[in-house]
Design a protein around this motif. Sequence first.
Motif, PDB file in Angstrom:
ATOM      1  N   GLY A 432      17.631 -14.993 -20.073  1.00 29.75           N
ATOM      2  CA  GLY A 432      18.594 -15.442 -21.060  1.00 29.75           C
ATOM      3  C   GLY A 432      18.513 -14.608 -22.328  1.00 29.75           C
ATOM      4  O   GLY A 432      17.452 -14.103 -22.696  1.00 29.75           O
ATOM      5  N   ARG A 433      19.643 -14.459 -22.981  1.00 26.31           N
ATOM      6  CA  ARG A 433      19.683 -13.612 -24.166  1.00 26.31           C
ATOM      7  C   ARG A 433      18.834 -14.152 -25.307  1.00 26.31           C
ATOM      8  O   ARG A 433      18.319 -13.383 -26.128  1.00 26.31           O
ATOM      9  CB  ARG A 433      21.131 -13.421 -24.620  1.00 26.31           C
ATOM     10  CG  ARG A 433      21.921 -12.515 -23.702  1.00 26.31           C
ATOM     11  CD  ARG A 433      23.330 -12.244 -24.210  1.00 26.31           C
ATOM     12  NE  ARG A 433      23.984 -11.238 -23.367  1.00 26.31           N
ATOM     13  CZ  ARG A 433      25.222 -10.802 -23.559  1.00 26.31           C
ATOM     14  NH1 ARG A 433      25.945 -11.313 -24.566  1.00 26.31           N
ATOM     15  NH2 ARG A 433      25.746  -9.888 -22.770  1.00 26.31           N
ATOM     16  N   LYS A 463       3.197  -8.617 -21.294  1.00 27.21           N
ATOM     17  CA  LYS A 463       2.561  -9.317 -22.413  1.00 27.21           C
ATOM     18  C   LYS A 463       3.557 -10.132 -23.232  1.00 27.21           C
ATOM     19  O   LYS A 463       3.231 -11.232 -23.705  1.00 27.21           O
ATOM     20  CB  LYS A 463       1.861  -8.306 -23.322  1.00 27.21           C
ATOM     21  CG  LYS A 463       1.157  -8.924 -24.518  1.00 27.21           C
ATOM     22  CD  LYS A 463       0.468  -7.858 -25.366  1.00 27.21           C
ATOM     23  CE  LYS A 463      -0.209  -8.477 -26.589  1.00 27.21           C
ATOM     24  NZ  LYS A 463      -0.881  -7.430 -27.433  1.00 27.21           N
ATOM     25  N   ASN A 464       4.795  -9.619 -23.368  1.00 27.38           N
ATOM     26  CA  ASN A 464       5.706 -10.212 -24.336  1.00 27.38           C
ATOM     27  C   ASN A 464       6.964 -10.851 -23.751  1.00 27.38           C
ATOM     28  O   ASN A 464       7.669 -11.547 -24.464  1.00 27.38           O
ATOM     29  CB  ASN A 464       6.139  -9.142 -25.345  1.00 27.38           C
ATOM     30  CG  ASN A 464       4.993  -8.620 -26.171  1.00 27.38           C
ATOM     31  OD1 ASN A 464       4.543  -9.272 -27.105  1.00 27.38           O
ATOM     32  ND2 ASN A 464       4.503  -7.426 -25.818  1.00 27.38           N
ATOM     33  N   LEU A 465       7.254 -10.606 -22.467  1.00 29.67           N
ATOM     34  CA  LEU A 465       8.448 -11.195 -21.871  1.00 29.67           C
ATOM     35  C   LEU A 465       8.136 -12.110 -20.702  1.00 29.67           C
ATOM     36  O   LEU A 465       8.549 -13.270 -20.686  1.00 29.67           O
ATOM     37  CB  LEU A 465       9.408 -10.092 -21.410  1.00 29.67           C
ATOM     38  CG  LEU A 465      10.706 -10.581 -20.747  1.00 29.67           C
ATOM     39  CD1 LEU A 465      11.533 -11.405 -21.728  1.00 29.67           C
ATOM     40  CD2 LEU A 465      11.513  -9.416 -20.182  1.00 29.67           C
ATOM     41  N   LEU A 466       7.394 -11.633 -19.731  1.00 35.07           N
ATOM     42  CA  LEU A 466       7.172 -12.407 -18.510  1.00 35.07           C
ATOM     43  C   LEU A 466       6.521 -13.758 -18.774  1.00 35.07           C
ATOM     44  O   LEU A 466       6.875 -14.747 -18.108  1.00 35.07           O
ATOM     45  CB  LEU A 466       6.346 -11.590 -17.513  1.00 35.07           C
ATOM     46  CG  LEU A 466       6.952 -10.243 -17.064  1.00 35.07           C
ATOM     47  CD1 LEU A 466       6.143  -9.648 -15.922  1.00 35.07           C
ATOM     48  CD2 LEU A 466       8.410 -10.398 -16.664  1.00 35.07           C
ATOM     49  N   PRO A 467       5.583 -13.855 -19.720  1.00 31.96           N
ATOM     50  CA  PRO A 467       4.992 -15.184 -19.970  1.00 31.96           C
ATOM     51  C   PRO A 467       5.994 -16.218 -20.494  1.00 31.96           C
ATOM     52  O   PRO A 467       5.722 -17.420 -20.422  1.00 31.96           O
ATOM     53  CB  PRO A 467       3.917 -14.892 -21.029  1.00 31.96           C
ATOM     54  CG  PRO A 467       3.566 -13.450 -20.840  1.00 31.96           C
ATOM     55  CD  PRO A 467       4.871 -12.805 -20.475  1.00 31.96           C
ATOM     56  N   LYS A 468       7.136 -15.787 -20.993  1.00 34.42           N
ATOM     57  CA  LYS A 468       8.134 -16.735 -21.486  1.00 34.42           C
ATOM     58  C   LYS A 468       8.690 -17.589 -20.351  1.00 34.42           C
ATOM     59  O   LYS A 468       9.144 -18.716 -20.574  1.00 34.42           O
ATOM     60  CB  LYS A 468       9.292 -15.977 -22.160  1.00 34.42           C
ATOM     61  CG  LYS A 468       8.881 -15.073 -23.310  1.00 34.42           C
ATOM     62  CD  LYS A 468       8.421 -15.851 -24.522  1.00 34.42           C
ATOM     63  CE  LYS A 468       8.134 -14.897 -25.679  1.00 34.42           C
ATOM     64  NZ  LYS A 468       7.665 -15.625 -26.895  1.00 34.42           N
ATOM     65  N   ASN A 469       8.672 -17.036 -19.133  1.00 30.32           N
ATOM     66  CA  ASN A 469       9.105 -17.768 -17.947  1.00 30.32           C
ATOM     67  C   ASN A 469       8.433 -17.123 -16.746  1.00 30.32           C
ATOM     68  O   ASN A 469       9.015 -16.257 -16.086  1.00 30.32           O
ATOM     69  CB  ASN A 469      10.623 -17.730 -17.805  1.00 30.32           C
ATOM     70  CG  ASN A 469      11.133 -18.590 -16.650  1.00 30.32           C
ATOM     71  OD1 ASN A 469      10.354 -19.092 -15.834  1.00 30.32           O
ATOM     72  ND2 ASN A 469      12.449 -18.741 -16.554  1.00 30.32           N
ATOM     73  N   PRO A 470       7.184 -17.509 -16.440  1.00 25.80           N
ATOM     74  CA  PRO A 470       6.384 -16.812 -15.414  1.00 25.80           C
ATOM     75  C   PRO A 470       7.026 -16.763 -14.042  1.00 25.80           C
ATOM     76  O   PRO A 470       6.704 -15.882 -13.234  1.00 25.80           O
ATOM     77  CB  PRO A 470       5.079 -17.625 -15.396  1.00 25.80           C
ATOM     78  CG  PRO A 470       5.005 -18.243 -16.761  1.00 25.80           C
ATOM     79  CD  PRO A 470       6.428 -18.562 -17.123  1.00 25.80           C
ATOM     80  N   SER A 471       7.927 -17.656 -13.730  1.00 20.95           N
ATOM     81  CA  SER A 471       8.539 -17.671 -12.393  1.00 20.95           C
ATOM     82  C   SER A 471       9.870 -16.931 -12.341  1.00 20.95           C
ATOM     83  O   SER A 471      10.512 -16.876 -11.295  1.00 20.95           O
ATOM     84  CB  SER A 471       8.754 -19.121 -11.936  1.00 20.95           C
ATOM     85  OG  SER A 471       9.650 -19.789 -12.825  1.00 20.95           O
TER      86      SER A 471
END
Length: 650
Positions: A432-433, A463-471
Motif C-alpha cells: 500500500g502507498r 530492515k525497513n519495508l518487509l517488517p511492516k507486513n511480514p507476509s
Amino acid sequence: MRSSFLMLPLAVALVAGCAKEPAAPTVDPVAQKPAAAVNTVSRSHDESSYAEPDKVVIKDLALDLKVDFDAKQIGGTATYTLEWKDKAAKQLLLDTRELTVEKVEAMAADGTATALQFALAPADKVFGSKLSIETPDQPTSVRITYHTAPTASGLQWLDPAMTEGKKLPFMFSQSQAIHARSWVPLQDTPSVRFTYSAHVTSRPDVMVLMSADNDPKAARDGDYAFKMPQPIPSYLLAIAAGDLVFEPISERSGVWAEPAMVNKAAKEFEDTEKMIGAAENLYGEYRWGRYDMLVLPPSFPFGGMENPRLTFATPTVIVGDKSLVSLVAHELAHSWSGNLVTNASWKDIWLNEGFTTYVQGRITEALYGTEMAEMEREIDQTDLLNEVKDMSPADQALALPPLNERDPDEALSNVAYVKGAWFLQFLEQRFGRAVFDPFLRGWFNDHAFQSANTDQFVEYMKKNLLPKNPSAVTDAELKAWLEEPGIPAFASKARSRNFAVVDTARIAFLGSSALPSNQVTREWNTQEWVRFIDGLGATQPIEKLAVLDKGYHFTGTPNGEIAMRWYPLAIRSGYTDAQAAAGEFIQRVGRRKLVLPIYAELLKTPEGLAFAKEVFAKAKPGYHPITTASVEDMIAKAEAAPKQEAAPKQ
C-alpha cells in the motif's frame, strides 16, 4: 536517461606555479582490461573501469578547458583533489579513450608543479586506454594537461547547417555510460562521486553550458565559469555550446534552446514546476538548486539525459500537445533516483532506471491523472514482454551478472526500466502507498549523494519495508523479480480503460476497412495512436494502410513515437508510398529509439539494405557517434546475413 529500449544487433582558473619539465610518457606493453569480478563480495565492483577506488578516489575535479570548434576538440587541464585510502598505493589509475595526454604533474599547496611519470596503455575497443600515473608520495592534487580527439565518443560536433538556426556550430556531450573518459581523464565509474568546477573558454558568439550552476543571465562572451557543489558520478559530467538562449518557466526552472525552438519548448514544458512540486511532495526536497532543460538538435541519440541542473532533451518530444512530456517527468525523477542515489556499477542499472520509471509514473499520475499513467505503463509493459522473447535469460534479470568485457551501453535494455518499475509497483501493491511511499522516500534520504547496489537495497528493504507486513512478500517472489528471467507470473499487468475503446475501433476497422468515427478518434493522444498502430500486427494489406494514411497522415508525421511504429509496419507490408518519408525521417532524426526500428526493417531485404545505406551515407555527418556505431553494426550484420525477398504486395 530515457534511452533506446531495443536490444538490436546491434574549474575555476587553475593556480600557476613553477613546473619542472615532465618525463616523456611510456606505454604499457599490453593493454590491461578491467579486472573481471570473481566471487565478488560487493556488487559495487565496476568491471567497466580501470580505476581502483578502494585505493584512491577523486573528491574534486577542477577543469580549465578551451572548446575549439575548428579542430573539433576540447583541451586544457584537469586538476584532481585525491583522497588516498590505501597507504601502500603507489599509482593513480584513470580511464581514458582517444585522449592525448601531454603531461601529468603533482601540485603542491603553493602551486608548485612536479612532473610525474605516466603510461598510457594501448586502447581496448570497449574500455579505452588505462592511464597509469606513478604517485609514490601520494599527492593530494594531480594536474593533467590533455586534449580530446575529433572522434571522441562522448562529444558531437555539428556544423551550422546541422542546427535549427543554421548560423552557428553546436557541440554537446553524452557521458553515460562510459563516454566521459573520452573528454576528461577520470575514474569513469558510478561508484566514485566528486564535486567539480570549470573555467571554459570558447568562441565568443556561442553560449557554453555545463551540468552545474548555469546562470540564466550569463553574458555570452566566450569566457565561462561553473561550479557543481554536490558530488556527482562521472557519467553526469556534461557540456554543451551553441546558439543558445534561455526562457524561464518558473523561478527555479527554464529552457535553454536555439532561438527558433525556445518558445515552443517552454510552452511544451510549462508544467515542469508542477512536476517538481509533485515529486517533492512524494520524495522530499529537490536538492540541486535549479532544474533547467537544454533542447538539443535532433541528432541527440537519446530521449533525454538527466545531467544534474541541466537535463538534455530531444526535440522529438515537442509535438504541441504535451503528450510526450513524460520524458521531462522521467529526467526530473532522476534527481532522486540516479543522481541522488546512484547505481554503483552498470550491472545494477535498474536502481537508476527502474526507480526513475516508477517515480515518473507517479509524477504523471499526479499531474495528468491515473489513466494517462496507466496507458504509459501498459505500453511499456507490452513492449517489454515482446522484447524479452528474443533476449538471453541472464539479461532478463534485474540484478545483472558481472558485465566483464561487455560494453555497458549494450547491456542496457527495457528490463532495467520497465521490469524495475514493475517490481516497485508490485511492492507498492503489496504494502500500500501509505507504507511504500515513506519507505521509498527513506531510501532516497538515507542514501543521498551515495552510490548503492542491489544487495544494499535488499538489505534496506528487509530492515525497513518487509517488517511492516511480514507476509506480504516471500523470498521466492523477491528472487523471481531480482534474479530470474522474464516477468513473474504473479505480476499484475497495467490495464487502461481508454485502450479498450482503441482496441474496439481497430477491430472494427480491420473487419470493414472503414475508418473509426471522428467522434472516437479526434481526442486521441499519442499513447492511444501508438496502441492503435501496435495492434495492427506485423503486416497489413496495402489497401488498408493507404486508407489509414489518407485519413490520418501517418506518413510524414512529425511525431516520432508514431513514426517509429508506422514506418516499420509499412516496410514489412510493402507499402512503398511511405519509403521516401521514412528515409527523410531517419536522415533528420538521430534518436536511437526512433530510427533503429526503421533501419532494422529496411535491412531485411536487399532493396531495403541498399536504400538504408544510401540514407545512412547522407545522415551520418549529423548522427551522434553512438547512433552511428549502432547503425554501422546493424548494416554490417545485415550484409553478412542471408537475404530474404522484399515483402510481397498484398
